[in-house]
Structure formats: structure tokens, C-alpha cells
Write a protein that holds these residues in place. Sequence first.
Motif, PDB file in Angstrom:
ATOM      1  N   MET A   1       0.842  -1.197   0.000  1.00 30.09           N
ATOM      2  CA  MET A   1       0.000   0.000   0.000  1.00 30.09           C
ATOM      3  C   MET A   1       0.876   1.246   0.000  1.00 30.09           C
ATOM      4  O   MET A   1       1.811   1.346   0.782  1.00 30.09           O
ATOM      5  N   GLU A   2       0.551   2.173  -0.851  1.00 28.70           N
ATOM      6  CA  GLU A   2       1.300   3.421  -0.904  1.00 28.70           C
ATOM      7  C   GLU A   2       0.818   4.365   0.196  1.00 28.70           C
ATOM      8  O   GLU A   2      -0.374   4.403   0.523  1.00 28.70           O
ATOM      9  N   LEU A   3       1.755   5.138   0.743  1.00 32.42           N
ATOM     10  CA  LEU A   3       1.384   6.100   1.780  1.00 32.42           C
ATOM     11  C   LEU A   3       0.360   7.103   1.255  1.00 32.42           C
ATOM     12  O   LEU A   3      -0.561   7.505   1.974  1.00 32.42           O
ATOM     13  N   ARG A   4       0.508   7.507  -0.003  1.00 27.77           N
ATOM     14  CA  ARG A   4      -0.438   8.472  -0.565  1.00 27.77           C
ATOM     15  C   ARG A   4      -1.856   7.907  -0.563  1.00 27.77           C
ATOM     16  O   ARG A   4      -2.817   8.608  -0.199  1.00 27.77           O
ATOM     17  N   THR A   5      -2.015   6.627  -0.928  1.00 34.53           N
ATOM     18  CA  THR A   5      -3.338   6.015  -0.944  1.00 34.53           C
ATOM     19  C   THR A   5      -3.905   5.910   0.460  1.00 34.53           C
ATOM     20  O   THR A   5      -5.109   6.117   0.681  1.00 34.53           O
ATOM     21  N   LEU A   6      -3.045   5.619   1.433  1.00 34.08           N
ATOM     22  CA  LEU A   6      -3.512   5.559   2.811  1.00 34.08           C
ATOM     23  C   LEU A   6      -3.967   6.932   3.300  1.00 34.08           C
ATOM     24  O   LEU A   6      -4.931   7.041   4.070  1.00 34.08           O
ATOM     25  N   ARG A   7      -3.284   7.976   2.870  1.00 39.67           N
ATOM     26  CA  ARG A   7      -3.723   9.328   3.237  1.00 39.67           C
ATOM     27  C   ARG A   7      -5.096   9.609   2.624  1.00 39.67           C
ATOM     28  O   ARG A   7      -5.948  10.255   3.260  1.00 39.67           O
ATOM     29  N   TYR A   8      -5.314   9.181   1.391  1.00 36.89           N
ATOM     30  CA  TYR A   8      -6.633   9.333   0.764  1.00 36.89           C
ATOM     31  C   TYR A   8      -7.692   8.616   1.609  1.00 36.89           C
ATOM     32  O   TYR A   8      -8.774   9.159   1.883  1.00 36.89           O
ATOM     33  N   PHE A   9      -7.382   7.377   2.003  1.00 32.77           N
ATOM     34  CA  PHE A   9      -8.322   6.577   2.769  1.00 32.77           C
ATOM     35  C   PHE A   9      -8.662   7.249   4.101  1.00 32.77           C
ATOM     36  O   PHE A   9      -9.841   7.332   4.493  1.00 32.77           O
ATOM     37  N   VAL A  10      -7.658   7.744   4.809  1.00 34.44           N
ATOM     38  CA  VAL A  10      -7.892   8.391   6.096  1.00 34.44           C
ATOM     39  C   VAL A  10      -8.771   9.628   5.922  1.00 34.44           C
ATOM     40  O   VAL A  10      -9.666   9.896   6.733  1.00 34.44           O
ATOM     41  N   ALA A  11      -8.535  10.401   4.859  1.00 35.14           N
ATOM     42  CA  ALA A  11      -9.344  11.598   4.622  1.00 35.14           C
ATOM     43  C   ALA A  11     -10.813  11.231   4.415  1.00 35.14           C
ATOM     44  O   ALA A  11     -11.714  11.870   4.980  1.00 35.14           O
ATOM     45  N   VAL A  12     -11.075  10.196   3.626  1.00 37.58           N
ATOM     46  CA  VAL A  12     -12.461   9.772   3.396  1.00 37.58           C
ATOM     47  C   VAL A  12     -13.061   9.230   4.695  1.00 37.58           C
ATOM     48  O   VAL A  12     -14.219   9.518   5.035  1.00 37.58           O
ATOM     49  N   ALA A  13     -12.276   8.459   5.448  1.00 34.68           N
ATOM     50  CA  ALA A  13     -12.775   7.882   6.701  1.00 34.68           C
ATOM     51  C   ALA A  13     -13.103   8.965   7.715  1.00 34.68           C
ATOM     52  O   ALA A  13     -14.054   8.829   8.508  1.00 34.68           O
ATOM     53  N   GLU A  14     -12.355  10.041   7.736  1.00 41.44           N
ATOM     54  CA  GLU A  14     -12.600  11.113   8.701  1.00 41.44           C
ATOM     55  C   GLU A  14     -13.728  12.037   8.249  1.00 41.44           C
ATOM     56  O   GLU A  14     -14.490  12.555   9.068  1.00 41.44           O
ATOM     57  N   GLU A  15     -13.829  12.249   6.949  1.00 39.46           N
ATOM     58  CA  GLU A  15     -14.882  13.123   6.429  1.00 39.46           C
ATOM     59  C   GLU A  15     -16.199  12.378   6.226  1.00 39.46           C
ATOM     60  O   GLU A  15     -17.265  12.998   6.230  1.00 39.46           O
ATOM     61  N   LEU A  16     -16.100  11.034   6.012  1.00 43.50           N
ATOM     62  CA  LEU A  16     -17.271  10.188   5.693  1.00 43.50           C
ATOM     63  C   LEU A  16     -18.049  10.733   4.505  1.00 43.50           C
ATOM     64  O   LEU A  16     -19.279  10.647   4.436  1.00 43.50           O
ATOM     65  N   ASP A  66      -7.264   2.493  11.990  1.00 47.75           N
ATOM     66  CA  ASP A  66      -6.338   2.542  13.123  1.00 47.75           C
ATOM     67  C   ASP A  66      -4.901   2.290  12.668  1.00 47.75           C
ATOM     68  O   ASP A  66      -3.971   3.006  13.066  1.00 47.75           O
ATOM     69  N   GLU A  67      -4.723   1.277  11.825  1.00 47.39           N
ATOM     70  CA  GLU A  67      -3.385   0.934  11.359  1.00 47.39           C
ATOM     71  C   GLU A  67      -2.819   2.016  10.437  1.00 47.39           C
ATOM     72  O   GLU A  67      -1.625   2.342  10.491  1.00 47.39           O
ATOM     73  N   ALA A  68      -3.673   2.582   9.573  1.00 43.88           N
ATOM     74  CA  ALA A  68      -3.211   3.609   8.627  1.00 43.88           C
ATOM     75  C   ALA A  68      -2.751   4.860   9.372  1.00 43.88           C
ATOM     76  O   ALA A  68      -1.724   5.457   9.038  1.00 43.88           O
ATOM     77  N   ARG A  69      -3.515   5.260  10.387  1.00 42.57           N
ATOM     78  CA  ARG A  69      -3.116   6.440  11.166  1.00 42.57           C
ATOM     79  C   ARG A  69      -1.761   6.221  11.836  1.00 42.57           C
ATOM     80  O   ARG A  69      -0.892   7.103  11.816  1.00 42.57           O
ATOM     81  N   ALA A  70      -1.591   5.040  12.414  1.00 45.76           N
ATOM     82  CA  ALA A  70      -0.322   4.742  13.088  1.00 45.76           C
ATOM     83  C   ALA A  70       0.830   4.730  12.090  1.00 45.76           C
ATOM     84  O   ALA A  70       1.919   5.258  12.368  1.00 45.76           O
ATOM     85  N   LEU A  71       0.588   4.152  10.915  1.00 46.89           N
ATOM     86  CA  LEU A  71       1.639   4.074   9.905  1.00 46.89           C
ATOM     87  C   LEU A  71       2.008   5.458   9.386  1.00 46.89           C
ATOM     88  O   LEU A  71       3.195   5.780   9.216  1.00 46.89           O
ATOM     89  N   LEU A  72       1.013   6.301   9.144  1.00 52.25           N
ATOM     90  CA  LEU A  72       1.280   7.651   8.631  1.00 52.25           C
ATOM     91  C   LEU A  72       1.990   8.509   9.679  1.00 52.25           C
ATOM     92  O   LEU A  72       2.871   9.304   9.340  1.00 52.25           O
ATOM     93  N   GLU A  73       1.604   8.358  10.930  1.00 47.53           N
ATOM     94  CA  GLU A  73       2.300   9.090  11.994  1.00 47.53           C
ATOM     95  C   GLU A  73       3.764   8.674  12.068  1.00 47.53           C
ATOM     96  O   GLU A  73       4.666   9.503  12.242  1.00 47.53           O
ATOM     97  N   HIS A  74       4.003   7.364  11.926  1.00 47.37           N
ATOM     98  CA  HIS A  74       5.383   6.877  11.944  1.00 47.37           C
ATOM     99  C   HIS A  74       6.168   7.421  10.746  1.00 47.37           C
ATOM    100  O   HIS A  74       7.331   7.833  10.889  1.00 47.37           O
ATOM    101  N   ALA A  75       5.547   7.442   9.572  1.00 43.52           N
ATOM    102  CA  ALA A  75       6.211   7.963   8.370  1.00 43.52           C
ATOM    103  C   ALA A  75       6.575   9.429   8.542  1.00 43.52           C
ATOM    104  O   ALA A  75       7.652   9.880   8.125  1.00 43.52           O
ATOM    105  N   ASP A  76       5.675  10.196   9.179  1.00 41.71           N
ATOM    106  CA  ASP A  76       5.958  11.607   9.417  1.00 41.71           C
ATOM    107  C   ASP A  76       7.130  11.778  10.383  1.00 41.71           C
ATOM    108  O   ASP A  76       7.972  12.668  10.208  1.00 41.71           O
ATOM    109  N   ARG A  77       7.190  10.927  11.428  1.00 47.38           N
ATOM    110  CA  ARG A  77       8.311  11.009  12.360  1.00 47.38           C
ATOM    111  C   ARG A  77       9.629  10.685  11.673  1.00 47.38           C
ATOM    112  O   ARG A  77      10.662  11.328  11.928  1.00 47.38           O
ATOM    113  N   VAL A  78       9.603   9.690  10.787  1.00 44.23           N
ATOM    114  CA  VAL A  78      10.803   9.332  10.029  1.00 44.23           C
ATOM    115  C   VAL A  78      11.278  10.517   9.205  1.00 44.23           C
ATOM    116  O   VAL A  78      12.468  10.854   9.169  1.00 44.23           O
ATOM    117  N   ARG A  79      10.348  11.173   8.541  1.00 41.33           N
ATOM    118  CA  ARG A  79      10.706  12.307   7.675  1.00 41.33           C
ATOM    119  C   ARG A  79      11.332  13.433   8.502  1.00 41.33           C
ATOM    120  O   ARG A  79      12.331  14.037   8.100  1.00 41.33           O
TER     121      ARG A  79
END
Length: 283
Positions: A1-16, A66-79
Motif C-alpha cells: 500500500m502506498e502512503l499516498r493512498t492511505l492518506r486518501y483513505f484516512v481523509a475519506v474515513a474522517e470526512e465520511l 487505526d493501522e493507517a493512522r499509526a503508519l502515517l504518523e510513523h512515516a511523518d516522524r521518520v521524515r
Amino acid sequence: MELRTLRYFVAVAEELHFGRAATRLHMSQPPLSRAIKQLEADVGALLFTRSPTGVTLTAVGSVLLDEARALLEHADRVRVRVSAAVGAASITIGILGDGTDPGVARLAAAYRRNRPGTDIRVRDTDLTDPTCGLRAGLVDVALTRAPFDETALTVRELRSDPVGVVLRADDPLARRDGLRLAELDGRRWFQFPQDTDPLWQSYWSGGRPREGPVVRAVQECLQAVLWNGTVGLAPLGHDLPAELTVVPLTDMKPSRVVAVWNEGDTNPLIRSFVEIATTAYRH
């Protein structure tokens, strides 16, 4: 899964809601919907239950959120940690003194989006140095116009503009739909100082020696036309004062907008700048 796609998914999940998520992501809805459908195909299960009023998360979607949020937060910390280890990245860009080119504004916006942590320094140069300080080591990359001596330089063409002759609006030739260079013989032209790059000087003189006032900046060129009736060349499509006009030249080679850097320079910031510039000037 690409990080960009996960960001798309989180946005839809939060906005519904796909429309609100697309607005939040600064994109249109169709590619967002396609990306989520592809993600569902990769997961092998529906992530959302669709309805005319919006969407709700399925059980699988809740787990992935839940997993996508954790993964994206980790990616941001890495950056952040990597950027801190590298130190503040900076690039100095030389720009030929031509503030009316809309391509520069598009490039600046695109570069800020793609390289938000980069310290960008801009060196504005006059028309006497078409490489904008590159040969003197004052800049890393130049955004300029060809032709000029390309020895030991690497050049990437970004766009090609037709050229016209700048005239006062009350000039008898200003009403023409097009002109040839020969029709401007005998007129006074603006010209650059003698030590200016010969290829550059020749191009903007129409390929032959001319007589007229020496100028160094775009505004000096325009004022020479306004006050003295001097003629000179300029790319078409740029804004001019109401008292001036530009008539297309039918036998003049187009002016090439280029990005240029020192041959062999492997600075990755230059490479990314050139790639972003290539895309920005294509639109």
C-alpha cells in the motif's frame, strides 16, 4: 500500500464523504474514488458502505483506519528525524529579470508543495547575464532563456515562446498583424553592453549589429521604447503597459525558456527542481 493512498483513505474515513475528502486533499473526486476502489481490491474487502448521503466504515475499514493512522504518523516522524539529521536543505535559484512570466508563479507554487522543507533562495539578475550567476558560482540552477554559450553547462528546455517586436502604440507599424526583421532596418534598437554573451546579444538583436541605447533590465528596454521610439524584441504573451504593443515577427526563431546547471553537478535538489519545473511549464 502506498502512503499516498492511505492518506486518501484516512481523509475519506474522517470526512465520511468523498466530495469533502476530495476538497480537503485538493483533488477532484473521480481519481479519489478510483484510488479507494483499488485499495479495496488490494485489501480484498469493502472499506466503506456507500449511500447517497455519504459513507460509513465497515468493520474492515475501522481496523485499517487505526493501522493507517499509526503508519502515517510513523512515516511523518521518520521524515522529521531524517530532515533534522541532514540539516536544512537549501538551493539558490537564479532567475532572469522577467517578472511577467506566469510560468514562474506556477513553478514556485509547485516547488513549495513538493519541497516544503527546502530553504529557497532566489537571485534576480539583469539581462546582461543569461546564466544568472551560474558560471560565477552564485546560484545552483538558473531559470532563464536561451541561446547562450552552453560550454560546461547542462540545459533542459521547458517551453518555447514566439517572439515579437515591442513598439509604441502610436508607431505606424504597431497596427500590423505581423512583421519581418527586414522591415525594422534603419530603426534604433536597444542593445546590451559589449561584454554580454555574443550568442545572447545576437539573438535579441535579430542576428545583426544594431545601433541604439544600451540597456540592462526589462524596464530599461520598455522605457527606451516609450521615450525614444526604440524597437526591440520580447516574447509574446507577456503583459505590457498600455502605451506599448508587441507585433509578432514571422521570421524570428522562438525564445526557449530553459533550466540550466553546471555539467556534472549531482546535487539532488537541482534534479528535483528541474523535474518540477518541467511539469510546471508543461501546463
